[in-house]
Design a protein around this motif. Structure first.
Motif, PDB file in Angstrom:
ATOM      1  N   UNK A 107       0.900  -1.207   0.129  1.00  0.00           N
ATOM      2  CA  UNK A 107       0.036  -0.156   0.048  1.00  0.00           C
ATOM      3  C   UNK A 107       0.932   1.152   0.074  1.00  0.00           C
ATOM      4  N   UNK A 108       2.129   1.118   0.195  1.00  0.00           N
ATOM      5  CA  UNK A 108       2.962   2.037   0.116  1.00  0.00           C
ATOM      6  C   UNK A 108       3.216   2.973   1.582  1.00  0.00           C
ATOM      7  N   UNK A 109       2.764   2.127   2.576  1.00  0.00           N
ATOM      8  CA  UNK A 109       2.837   2.809   4.043  1.00  0.00           C
ATOM      9  C   UNK A 109       4.183   2.569   4.628  1.00  0.00           C
ATOM     10  N   UNK A 110       4.861   1.700   3.886  1.00  0.00           N
ATOM     11  CA  UNK A 110       6.097   1.476   4.532  1.00  0.00           C
ATOM     12  C   UNK A 110       7.243   1.546   3.274  1.00  0.00           C
ATOM     13  N   UNK A 111       8.573   1.954   3.675  1.00  0.00           N
ATOM     14  CA  UNK A 111       9.490   1.979   2.415  1.00  0.00           C
ATOM     15  C   UNK A 111       9.886   0.508   2.691  1.00  0.00           C
ATOM     16  N   UNK A 112      10.946   0.147   1.566  1.00  0.00           N
ATOM     17  CA  UNK A 112      11.431  -1.144   1.533  1.00  0.00           C
ATOM     18  C   UNK A 112      12.586  -1.357   2.520  1.00  0.00           C
ATOM     19  N   UNK A 113      13.283  -0.261   3.081  1.00  0.00           N
ATOM     20  CA  UNK A 113      14.114  -0.344   4.187  1.00  0.00           C
ATOM     21  C   UNK A 113      13.130  -0.853   5.407  1.00  0.00           C
ATOM     22  N   UNK A 114      12.152   0.107   5.867  1.00  0.00           N
ATOM     23  CA  UNK A 114      11.252  -0.189   6.839  1.00  0.00           C
ATOM     24  C   UNK A 114      10.700  -1.684   7.049  1.00  0.00           C
ATOM     25  N   UNK A 115      10.395  -1.987   5.635  1.00  0.00           N
ATOM     26  CA  UNK A 115       9.747  -3.386   5.329  1.00  0.00           C
ATOM     27  C   UNK A 115      10.841  -4.347   5.903  1.00  0.00           C
ATOM     28  N   UNK A 116      12.097  -4.363   5.445  1.00  0.00           N
ATOM     29  CA  UNK A 116      12.848  -5.376   5.883  1.00  0.00           C
ATOM     30  C   UNK A 116      13.365  -5.316   7.282  1.00  0.00           C
ATOM     31  N   UNK A 117      13.408  -3.972   7.950  1.00  0.00           N
ATOM     32  CA  UNK A 117      13.775  -4.099   9.266  1.00  0.00           C
ATOM     33  C   UNK A 117      12.586  -4.735  10.039  1.00  0.00           C
ATOM     34  N   UNK A 118      11.387  -4.459   9.702  1.00  0.00           N
ATOM     35  CA  UNK A 118      10.145  -4.889  10.438  1.00  0.00           C
ATOM     36  C   UNK A 118      10.084  -6.651  10.341  1.00  0.00           C
ATOM     37  N   UNK A 119      10.440  -6.867   9.092  1.00  0.00           N
ATOM     38  CA  UNK A 119      10.519  -8.526   8.899  1.00  0.00           C
ATOM     39  C   UNK A 119      11.563  -8.928   9.702  1.00  0.00           C
ATOM     40  N   UNK A 120      12.624  -8.464   9.661  1.00  0.00           N
ATOM     41  CA  UNK A 120      13.944  -9.226  10.409  1.00  0.00           C
ATOM     42  C   UNK A 120      13.624  -9.061  11.667  1.00  0.00           C
ATOM     43  N   UNK A 121      12.965  -8.002  12.357  1.00  0.00           N
ATOM     44  CA  UNK A 121      12.487  -8.198  13.773  1.00  0.00           C
ATOM     45  C   UNK A 121      11.680  -9.188  14.132  1.00  0.00           C
ATOM     46  N   UNK A 122      10.531  -9.537  13.077  1.00  0.00           N
ATOM     47  CA  UNK A 122       9.733 -10.489  13.355  1.00  0.00           C
ATOM     48  C   UNK A 122      10.327 -12.124  13.513  1.00  0.00           C
ATOM     49  N   UNK A 123      11.597 -12.186  12.735  1.00  0.00           N
ATOM     50  CA  UNK A 123      11.959 -13.342  12.729  1.00  0.00           C
ATOM     51  C   UNK A 123      13.533 -13.341  13.597  1.00  0.00           C
ATOM     52  N   UNK A 124      13.536 -12.447  14.525  1.00  0.00           N
ATOM     53  CA  UNK A 124      14.643 -12.604  15.169  1.00  0.00           C
ATOM     54  C   UNK A 124      15.159 -13.441  16.168  1.00  0.00           C
ATOM     55  N   UNK A 125      14.235 -14.354  16.616  1.00  0.00           N
ATOM     56  CA  UNK A 125      14.461 -15.453  17.463  1.00  0.00           C
ATOM     57  C   UNK A 125      14.564 -16.768  16.621  1.00  0.00           C
ATOM     58  N   UNK A 126      14.187 -16.498  15.404  1.00  0.00           N
ATOM     59  CA  UNK A 126      14.580 -17.704  14.454  1.00  0.00           C
ATOM     60  C   UNK A 126      15.513 -17.841  13.740  1.00  0.00           C
ATOM     61  N   UNK A 127      16.483 -16.535  13.807  1.00  0.00           N
ATOM     62  CA  UNK A 127      17.644 -16.423  12.885  1.00  0.00           C
ATOM     63  C   UNK A 127      18.765 -16.954  13.521  1.00  0.00           C
ATOM     64  N   UNK A 128      19.851 -17.562  12.813  1.00  0.00           N
ATOM     65  CA  UNK A 128      21.158 -18.443  13.525  1.00  0.00           C
ATOM     66  C   UNK A 128      21.796 -16.836  14.142  1.00  0.00           C
ATOM     67  N   UNK A 129      22.549 -16.995  14.994  1.00  0.00           N
ATOM     68  CA  UNK A 129      23.294 -16.035  15.620  1.00  0.00           C
ATOM     69  C   UNK A 129      24.132 -15.274  14.474  1.00  0.00           C
ATOM     70  N   UNK A 130      24.936 -15.942  13.926  1.00  0.00           N
ATOM     71  CA  UNK A 130      25.526 -15.273  13.056  1.00  0.00           C
ATOM     72  C   UNK A 130      24.933 -14.449  11.939  1.00  0.00           C
ATOM     73  N   UNK A 131      23.890 -14.958  11.532  1.00  0.00           N
ATOM     74  CA  UNK A 131      22.966 -14.171  10.522  1.00  0.00           C
ATOM     75  C   UNK A 131      22.520 -12.870  11.393  1.00  0.00           C
ATOM     76  N   UNK A 132      21.897 -13.027  12.659  1.00  0.00           N
ATOM     77  CA  UNK A 132      21.724 -11.951  13.275  1.00  0.00           C
ATOM     78  C   UNK A 132      22.587 -10.918  13.550  1.00  0.00           C
ATOM     79  N   UNK A 133      23.923 -11.324  13.787  1.00  0.00           N
ATOM     80  CA  UNK A 133      25.190 -10.092  14.007  1.00  0.00           C
ATOM     81  C   UNK A 133      25.172  -9.624  12.661  1.00  0.00           C
TER      82      UNK A 133
END
Length: 75
Positions: A26-52
């Motif tokens: 809908x254009x409510x988020x920039x691509x950067x904002x989209x990816x930041x929020x998406x990464x935060x959703x998966x924070x507990x699922x990502x391996x530690x090296x990927x999170x770093x």
């Protein structure tokens, strides 16, 4: 050393992903904002090296060490 067991993705996260996708489409988020929020959703699922790596990239963006550039690709 045994691998980390990845917890199943909950229906709550699936719903949040759908909402996030709609906000982006809908254009409510920039691509950067989209990816930041998406990464935060998966924070507990990502391996530690990927999170770093992600944390380092976010820091680089904040400090303008790296910039967000998107290339146009002709089909």
């Amino acid at each position: 050393m045994p691998g980390k067991t990845i917890p199943p993705i909950t229906t709550e996260i699936v719903e949040k992903l759908k909402e996030l996708e709609e906000e982006f489409q809908d254009g409510d988020l920039t691509e950067k904002g989209y990816w930041k929020k998406k990464c935060k959703l998966f924070d507990g699922y990502l391996p530690e090296d990927v999170s770093k790596i992600i944390t380092g990239l976010e820091k680089g963006l904040k400090e303008n060490i790296i910039t967000e550039v998107r290339e146009q690709v002709d089909n």
